[in-house]
Design an enzyme around this catalytic site. Structure first.
Site, PDB file in Angstrom:
ATOM      1  N   ARG A 270       0.839  -1.199  -0.142  1.00  0.00           N
ATOM      2  CA  ARG A 270      -0.009   0.037  -0.166  1.00  0.00           C
ATOM      3  C   ARG A 270       0.841   1.288   0.061  1.00  0.00           C
ATOM      4  O   ARG A 270       0.253   2.254  -0.601  1.00  0.00           O
ATOM      5  CB  ARG A 270      -0.979  -0.019   1.255  1.00  0.00           C
ATOM      6  CG  ARG A 270      -2.218  -0.981   0.987  1.00  0.00           C
ATOM      7  CD  ARG A 270      -2.936  -1.174   1.932  1.00  0.00           C
ATOM      8  NE  ARG A 270      -3.854  -2.170   1.850  1.00  0.00           N
ATOM      9  CZ  ARG A 270      -4.391  -2.928   2.987  1.00  0.00           C
ATOM     10  NH1 ARG A 270      -3.841  -3.026   4.051  1.00  0.00           N
ATOM     11  NH2 ARG A 270      -5.346  -3.902   2.397  1.00  0.00           N
ATOM     12  N   LEU A 273       1.379   2.931  -3.192  1.00  0.00           N
ATOM     13  CA  LEU A 273       0.401   3.836  -3.868  1.00  0.00           C
ATOM     14  C   LEU A 273       0.636   5.118  -3.257  1.00  0.00           C
ATOM     15  O   LEU A 273       0.226   5.953  -3.885  1.00  0.00           O
ATOM     16  CB  LEU A 273      -0.827   3.075  -3.769  1.00  0.00           C
ATOM     17  CG  LEU A 273      -1.304   2.193  -4.951  1.00  0.00           C
ATOM     18  CD1 LEU A 273      -2.846   1.485  -4.470  1.00  0.00           C
ATOM     19  CD2 LEU A 273      -1.339   2.782  -6.281  1.00  0.00           C
ATOM     20  N   PHE A 390      -8.675  -0.162  -5.443  1.00  0.00           N
ATOM     21  CA  PHE A 390      -8.111  -1.213  -5.007  1.00  0.00           C
ATOM     22  C   PHE A 390      -6.804  -1.151  -4.123  1.00  0.00           C
ATOM     23  O   PHE A 390      -6.597  -0.279  -3.464  1.00  0.00           O
ATOM     24  CB  PHE A 390      -7.480  -1.744  -6.499  1.00  0.00           C
ATOM     25  CG  PHE A 390      -6.236  -0.912  -7.080  1.00  0.00           C
ATOM     26  CD1 PHE A 390      -5.627  -0.148  -6.462  1.00  0.00           C
ATOM     27  CD2 PHE A 390      -5.915  -1.530  -8.462  1.00  0.00           C
ATOM     28  CE1 PHE A 390      -4.576   0.633  -7.178  1.00  0.00           C
ATOM     29  CE2 PHE A 390      -4.734  -0.826  -9.001  1.00  0.00           C
ATOM     30  CZ  PHE A 390      -4.188   0.149  -8.525  1.00  0.00           C
ATOM     31  N   GLU A 391      -6.416  -2.252  -3.805  1.00  0.00           N
ATOM     32  CA  GLU A 391      -5.218  -2.533  -2.737  1.00  0.00           C
ATOM     33  C   GLU A 391      -5.702  -2.059  -1.478  1.00  0.00           C
ATOM     34  O   GLU A 391      -5.092  -1.322  -0.662  1.00  0.00           O
ATOM     35  CB  GLU A 391      -3.951  -1.927  -3.122  1.00  0.00           C
ATOM     36  CG  GLU A 391      -2.731  -2.616  -3.022  1.00  0.00           C
ATOM     37  CD  GLU A 391      -1.432  -2.345  -3.356  1.00  0.00           C
ATOM     38  OE1 GLU A 391      -1.219  -1.063  -3.616  1.00  0.00           O
ATOM     39  OE2 GLU A 391      -0.461  -2.920  -3.074  1.00  0.00           O
ATOM     40  N   GLY A 392      -7.132  -2.256  -1.251  1.00  0.00           N
ATOM     41  CA  GLY A 392      -7.784  -1.839   0.114  1.00  0.00           C
ATOM     42  C   GLY A 392      -8.401  -0.664  -0.120  1.00  0.00           C
ATOM     43  O   GLY A 392      -7.979   0.440  -0.426  1.00  0.00           O
TER      44      GLY A 392
END
Ligand code: MYA
Length: 576
Positions: A270, A273, A390-392
């Protein structure tokens, strides 16, 4: 009687009212050797990309040539953090992120292809792989001869990743048979190695296992790529597993550790990002400055208009805060702090939302021309729209961050809940322990002493906000008890306030380092930006905490429920 909760992370400690500044001062930097390597990789990437990477073409064709990945592998871009002994560049998390800043400015699809590969695709092998697994997989992955993916999401389990339904069953010979399906898997159709998660019974317990799937395993197939809004070269595909036999040597970590591995990989991924958003934001700001200083209307440059300056000032000062916070987090990871999940989630949420608003404002300032497909804005906006999802998903990460930081405080307060007040002696003991804990915490750091003295006026308010974080945390825990898990709006406000406090600390640490290196007089611009960022961030944090205490949430809930009941908006000037 329980002990005061252990402090495992900087942000969790903040909500206990403690500022463990030794973790965040001095501001982390890369050593010169690594900085040189990063510069060389960025310059080799830029030279290659100028001739071989066409973002528009990738978007139109929804494909990136295999040769591009192979060439980038030769340059060293596919194994940035992999140790040199396995053919990688051996970069720290900070160095890795710094290179990705540059990659992100060329093509969103390529960035995410390379990011899926390294940030999450084979990160589990790097973190949890046995020596044998690292030797078997890392050299080909690091040199771009093979590409990796990360297979967690399923049709019925997106944010709710714990409840995946793919199932692996251990066989008498120690191998596993996997059935199920995954969806929206980046590098899905072209990947060679997939870190894959499934439910499994381990020692009579229903839990998770992480498996390394390889292209060509019987029963393992990728479906047709999805037709996506952006990141069209990301090769996003479903994956199908039909009685796939996975040998025991392809089990990652211990069976039963699967969910933990997934979360650890994502915690680490994360931050990519967050820092990636920094790189993209820089590019958008540069484009904006070029445009507003050149374009003239009403007899003067756009740059001189009040509302334009306000937007550009916001862009630069906010980015300075985000950059400070994101790289403080990579520094924590490089320093070997185990628990950085909240910091990384906050950097992801803050970065991805900032860059989205920034792109929107950059496009606004470009005017009508920004709407033309000959300009890069629409492609950038299509590509980055998924970042907060995305990615949480960002709201899920806000809940995660808030509940994670409230947990140690709740554990500490349970001393009170556990107390049997009908037993005066026991109660007294418990109270004394509690007060002792509080007193002990009172002498724990509750202010910032390591910031440069020229920043004292910014450091004082941070200490006040930290005290308030604890006070508000205590108050919501007392009000809701375990029901706090359902208080989404409190999660959101607490997480946003915490992110702004963390960002202020990061700016203070960074600017202190700048003052120490360059002197206060010579760093007037940084000081000015730091003052602006911190005072705005403090205002935002206090406002969010105010809103926890006083809000009109009940009204919003009622309006939403009425709308659900009607099944539609339901109002019109007159009916159709
Ligand atoms: S990849 C797929 C992304 N998917 C997700 O991110 C899933 C989101 N969901 C979750 O993260 C979890 O399910 C949540 C918790 C957070 C909702 N660290 O009962 P629980 C522990 C450590 O609370 P749940 C993609 O999108 C927890 O403590 N531990 O769980 C591609 C507990 O343990 P214990 C954690 O409510 C993107 C246990 O787990 C964490 O089900 C491509 C159960 O907890 C954690 N975080 O869920 C990106 N969470 O029992 C490309 C939970 O011991 C990147 N736990 O207390 C490219 C990069 C480059 C970018 C450049 C850009 C320009």
């Amino acid at each position: 009687m329980s002990e005061p909760a252990d402090v495992t992370s900087f942000s969790k400690a903040l909500v206990l009212g403690e500022i463990h500044e030794e973790l965040v001062f001095p501001y982390p930097t890369s050593d010169e050797a690594e900085a040189g390597k990063v510069r060389a990789l960025i310059s080799a990437f830029r030279a290659y990309a100028a001739d071989h990477v066409d973002a528009r073409r990738i978007d139109d064709e929804a494909w990136i040539d295999d040769q591009v990945y192979r060439d980038l592998g030769e340059i060293g871009l596919t194994g940035l953090y992999v140790p040199e002994e396995y053919g990688g560049q051996g970069l720290s998390q900070t160095g890795y992120a710094r290179v990705f800043e540059a990659i992100g400015t060329v093509s969103g699809s390529l960035t995410i292809g390379l990011g899926v590969h390294q940030s999450i695709g084979f990160k589990g092998i790097a973190l949890y792989g046995t020596d044998e697994q690292r030797e078997r997989f890392l050299p080909d992955l690091a040199r771009g001869r093979k590409l990796a993916g990360f297979a967690l999401t399923e049709p019925n389990a997106g944010s709710d990743a714990y409840n995946i339904e793919s199932r692996a069953v251990r066989q008498p010979d120690g191998s596993w048979v996997l059935n199920g399906e995954k969806r929206w898997i980046g590098n899905g159709g072209r990947g060679d190695v997939f870190t894959t998660f499934a439910r499994a019974e381990v020692d009579g317990r229903d839990t998770h296992v992480a498996l390394i799937l390889e292209k060509g395993m019987e029963g393992f197939e990728a479906g047709e790529p999805y037709d996506t809004m952006g990141l069209r070269g990301n090769n996003l595909c479903p994956l199908y597993f039909r009685d796939v036999r996975v040998p025991r040597e392809n089990v990652l970590g211990e069976p039963g550790q699967g969910f933990r591995i997934a979360m650890d990989v994502l915690n680490n991924g994360r931050i990519g990002l967050g820092t990636g958003s920094v790189g993209l934001a820089k590019q958008l700001i540069d484009m904006t400055i070029d445009h507003v200083t050149e374009r003239r209307q009403f007899g003067r440059a756009l740059a001189d208009f009040d509302m334009v300056e306000d937007k550009v000032g916001w862009m630069v000062s906010y980015l300075f805060g985000l950059e400070s916070m994101a790289y403080l987090t990579t520094g924590l990871i490089d320093a070997g702090i185990d628990d950085y999940s909240v910091e990384s989630a906050m950097a992801k949420v803050t970065g991805t939302e900032f860059v989205w608003y920034l792109a929107n404002r950059a496009m606004q300032l470009k005017g009508g021309a920004g709407y033309m497909r000959t300009e890069p804005y629409e492609l950038i906006m299509r590509d980055i729209r998924i970042f907060p999802i995305f990615e949480g998903a960002n709201d899920v990460l806000r809940s995660y961050a808030a509940l994670s930081v409230l947990k140690p405080l709740g554990e500490e307060l349970e001393v009170l809940a556990d107390t049997d007040l009908s037993d005066p002696i026991g109660a007294l003991g418990a109270w004394a322990g509690y007060l002792g804990g509080r007193l002990k915490r009172e002498v724990r750091p509750d202010r910032i002493s390591l910031a440069h003295e020229a920043l004292a006026e910014l450091a004082g308010p941070v200490a006040d906000q930290v005290k308030r974080l604890r006070a508000v945390g205590e108050s919501v825990l007392r009000e809701h008890g375990k029901g706090i898990v359902n208080q989404g709006m409190t999660h959101k406000r607490l997480a946003d306030a915490l992110a702004d406090v963390y960002a202020q600390v990061a700016v203070l640490s960074r600017v202190t380092a700048i003052f120490e290196e360059q002197g206060v007089e010579a760093s007037g611009q940084e000081r000015f930006i730091a003052e602006t960022f911190c005072s705005r961030a403090a205002r935002r944090a206090n406002l969010e905490l105010d809103k926890i205490e006083s809000n009109d949430d009940e009204r919003m809930h009622s309006i939403a429920r009425l709308a659900y009941k009607r099944g539609k908006y339901g109002y019109a000037l007159f009916e159709d």
